[in-house]
Design an enzyme around this catalytic site. Sequence first.
Site, mmCIF file in Angstrom:
data_model
loop_
_atom_site.group_PDB
_atom_site.id
_atom_site.type_symbol
_atom_site.label_atom_id
_atom_site.label_comp_id
_atom_site.label_asym_id
_atom_site.label_seq_id
_atom_site.Cartn_x
_atom_site.Cartn_y
_atom_site.Cartn_z
ATOM 1 N N TRP A 357 0.831 -1.213 0.000
ATOM 2 C CA TRP A 357 0.000 0.000 0.000
ATOM 3 C C TRP A 357 0.862 1.257 0.000
ATOM 4 O O TRP A 357 0.391 2.362 -0.258
ATOM 5 C CB TRP A 357 -0.944 0.016 1.208
ATOM 6 C CG TRP A 357 -0.270 0.276 2.537
ATOM 7 C CD1 TRP A 357 0.720 -0.468 3.102
ATOM 8 C CD2 TRP A 357 -0.520 1.354 3.446
ATOM 9 N NE1 TRP A 357 1.082 0.064 4.318
ATOM 10 C CE2 TRP A 357 0.344 1.189 4.561
ATOM 11 C CE3 TRP A 357 -1.398 2.444 3.457
ATOM 12 C CZ2 TRP A 357 0.369 2.068 5.651
ATOM 13 C CZ3 TRP A 357 -1.369 3.314 4.539
ATOM 14 C CH2 TRP A 357 -0.492 3.127 5.620
ATOM 15 N N ASP A 358 2.155 1.096 0.267
ATOM 16 C CA ASP A 358 3.087 2.220 0.241
ATOM 17 C C ASP A 358 2.949 3.022 -1.058
ATOM 18 O O ASP A 358 3.064 4.244 -1.068
ATOM 19 C CB ASP A 358 4.543 1.715 0.295
ATOM 20 C CG ASP A 358 4.839 0.809 1.470
ATOM 21 O OD1 ASP A 358 3.935 0.100 1.921
ATOM 22 O OD2 ASP A 358 6.005 0.783 1.913
ATOM 23 N N GLU A 488 1.049 -1.957 12.954
ATOM 24 C CA GLU A 488 1.151 -3.429 13.005
ATOM 25 C C GLU A 488 1.535 -3.941 14.387
ATOM 26 O O GLU A 488 1.729 -5.137 14.558
ATOM 27 C CB GLU A 488 2.150 -3.914 11.948
ATOM 28 C CG GLU A 488 1.651 -3.697 10.520
ATOM 29 C CD GLU A 488 2.671 -4.080 9.456
ATOM 30 O OE1 GLU A 488 3.868 -4.156 9.780
ATOM 31 O OE2 GLU A 488 2.262 -4.283 8.300
ATOM 32 N N LYS A 600 3.392 1.644 16.080
ATOM 33 C CA LYS A 600 4.510 1.525 15.139
ATOM 34 C C LYS A 600 4.579 2.724 14.189
ATOM 35 O O LYS A 600 5.642 3.242 13.882
ATOM 36 C CB LYS A 600 4.329 0.230 14.341
ATOM 37 C CG LYS A 600 5.458 -0.066 13.368
ATOM 38 C CD LYS A 600 5.172 -1.334 12.581
ATOM 39 C CE LYS A 600 6.323 -1.681 11.659
ATOM 40 N NZ LYS A 600 5.995 -2.755 10.723
ATOM 41 N N GLN A 601 3.432 3.141 13.693
ATOM 42 C CA GLN A 601 3.405 4.194 12.664
ATOM 43 C C GLN A 601 2.017 4.832 12.684
ATOM 44 O O GLN A 601 1.105 4.309 13.316
ATOM 45 C CB GLN A 601 3.688 3.586 11.303
ATOM 46 C CG GLN A 601 2.619 2.632 10.815
ATOM 47 C CD GLN A 601 3.119 1.707 9.710
ATOM 48 O OE1 GLN A 601 3.580 0.622 9.983
ATOM 49 N NE2 GLN A 601 3.005 2.154 8.466
HETATM 50 C C1 BGC Z 1 4.984 -1.208 7.501
HETATM 51 C C2 BGC Z 1 3.926 -1.307 6.414
HETATM 52 C C3 BGC Z 1 4.595 -1.186 5.078
HETATM 53 C C4 BGC Z 1 5.727 -2.199 4.930
HETATM 54 C C5 BGC Z 1 6.515 -1.991 3.651
HETATM 55 C C6 BGC Z 1 6.035 -2.266 7.268
HETATM 56 O O1 BGC Z 1 7.039 -2.154 8.229
HETATM 57 O O2 BGC Z 1 4.394 -1.400 8.759
HETATM 58 O O3 BGC Z 1 2.990 -0.263 6.566
HETATM 59 O O4 BGC Z 1 3.655 -1.391 4.073
HETATM 60 O O5 BGC Z 1 6.622 -2.059 5.998
HETATM 61 O O6 BGC Z 1 7.102 -0.736 3.621
#
Ligand code: BGC
Length: 770
Positions: A357-358, A488, A600-601
């Site tokens: 999804w990035d 996550e 996490k984000q």
């Molecule tokens: C992130 C995801 C991301 C993936 C690839 C993961 O660490 O939590 O949001 O899509 O990395 O960049």
Amino acid sequence: MRSYIKADEWSIIEEGFDAHLNKISESIFSIGNGRMGQRGNFEETYTGDTLSGNYIAGIYYPDKTRVGWWKNGYPEYFAKVLNATNWIGIEIKVEDEILDLAKAEVSGFKRILNMREGYLERNFIAKLKSGKMLQVKSVRFCSIVSDETAAVHYSIKPINFEGKLTLMPFINGDVKNEDSNYDEKFWEPVYDEVNGAEAYLKVRTKKTNFEVCTGSQIEIYKNGKRLDLNAETVRKEKFIGQVFSVNVKVNEEIALIKIVANLSSENYPKQALLGHTKSAIAKASAKGFDALLKAQAEAWIAKWDDSDIVIKGDVAAQQAIRFNIFQLFQTYTGKDDRLNIGPKGFTGEKYRGSTYWDTEAYCVPFYLATAPQEVSRNLLIYRYKQLGKAIENAEKLGFKNGAALYPMVTMNGEECHNEWEITFEEIHRNGAIAFAIFNYIRYTGDVGYLIDYGLEVLIGIARFWKQRVNWSVDKQQYVMLGVTGPNEYENNVNNNWYTNTLATWCMKYATEVAEIVEAQQPKKYNNVMKSLSFDPQEFKDWADIIEHMYYPIDTEKGIFLQQDGYLDKEQILVKDLPLSERPINQKWSWDRILRSCFIKQADVLQGIYFFEENYDLETIRKNFDFYEPRTVHESSLSPCVHSILAAKLNDKARAYELYLRTARLDLDNYNNDTQDGLHITSMAGTWMSVVEGFAGMRIRNDQLYFNPFLPDKWESFSFTIGFRVATLKITVERTSIQILNKSEAGLSINIKSQSYELAGSAMLKVACVL
Ligand code: BGC
């Protein structure tokens, strides 16, 4: 880690050779052209620690997974981008001694990645065990003019000896992935041929049967004069080398030019691959190394004209932003709608080259502003073409009626990630795909896209959400259970605010788009709806969900709740976590992470970022002030969104501090993982931090809005964007903002809530203290 990269506005420079840093440098000094990418590995032999990586876009292997695949619904494989045929290799021997920087004494070592002109240069002096010294310079690039072509110029000067020098340029398909679940090699031999100075090697991937043909043409020069040498051939399985021997004296320069072509069966019928590789070699060799390099430099300079960000007063920031832009363009050029952007691009094996999804959430805004419209359109088309697979994917999970669930991780539209919490639960990715369509239309005004492609995708996505929610008798509202949000560090939560918000937004947007398409192209609309067996009752069902969706909130704190029960967690702030326990993903057990409140984000804040105009400043502030201090930013995608929101809240210091965490993430190896590859998708986030954060750029009502500020450390910054028919250069200085319209057409622009008319080829200067 402190950076060992020298500050420079246009180049990435490493001076001195440190074997411990080599894998990091191999990532940083990667070159690519959207069709192939090559880590900064050495041309000559290197027996030290290295991650060899040459990647060809679209070529992958479905490696059977080791864990979890027995759970129903799991994909059977985890696709991997493949380390492909090594095309840079040249073995150098002085008499019988092999040049190997792991064994030689190295001095004067310097690597330079010239970002302005798109090539990699390396210089060093090596003293061999025998005491013989030689000076080496290599230059190489992957052409962005002809993206199947690459070239190496490798020159050697004996410093203190004379004698026999043997050069063996080779093509080696006997390579492996570091990340291979069963330690197998993924390539098998198909064909090889040596024909005078030319050599060809064709290899095929196991299971997927992709073929890649690599060709090379060698020229050897002594002191600038071409030598007509016969080569001895070395043939092994999936390997061909051409051995050239020359006698050299002190200070004589021997140069080897290797013109290379890498072609894949993704673009040619297999039986014609060799012929096309030969033509590509003939064409490139006829031009010659110097002309190819000149064309490369010109093409890169032109690219920079449309996309550069210039930062005055801070060389490290200038270098970093250019590095990010450079790497993004090396990864994706938008010429081929079957390709996408892996989180590590072509710079490593991690994330396996797959699409996440990035792309939609982070990369689309970058390409919208810095590249022609078809580039971001092709990113959208990529998903359109995979709609069928997304519908199949949803069917596998029990959804019906054309509901589409796009995969979290994919190569060809199939889900190829199999941690249940990601594959089954991180469904917010579906919303990001819809949001990218919205973003694209908002930016370009290309409503035709909705008619031809967008509507179908949006309906598939909306149908999924409709079936994914359920009516809670208890709440008398719709709820969404068992999901993982962008954070996550929480799994299987109920009512993730972000996912619920995105779901209803998708249904609203799909309804709106249906109305637009119906009004503009009623015939086409009817055809599409017929082909989708669309029942108008579906609109009513969506409307009901939109009206009765449950969103967790805490009225006392005035915040949206990340999920039901989030406040039951022990509330600790990141600042109170001992440094020795961070990053928690390396120091804590997974279970402890899941039980903690740490984020996490961006999660709630990702939603606020997407739908900012729906929230007043006070709401944004309260949520930011609550969530950011609980966020560990252990995804590279995290700081940029926070930086943009901090800028929106006029918290300049925080915006700048968060920007710093993303800007030099790889150059300074902040997360101690640059050796695995660069964080390509988060590089787009860095760009967003400058343009959407510091410059406050937004698109509202078909117009550009700016609300800039200038970080204290900078004297000014400027950036170039394409917006609809206009190309604009925006300069933010301490006392003014200036916009130069480089195109003929005029447009209205809004700066700090004031509307201005900017005529074609004109400059607008607005005085303000920033
Ligand atoms: C992130 C995801 C991301 C993936 C690839 C993961 O660490 O939590 O949001 O899509 O990395 O960049």
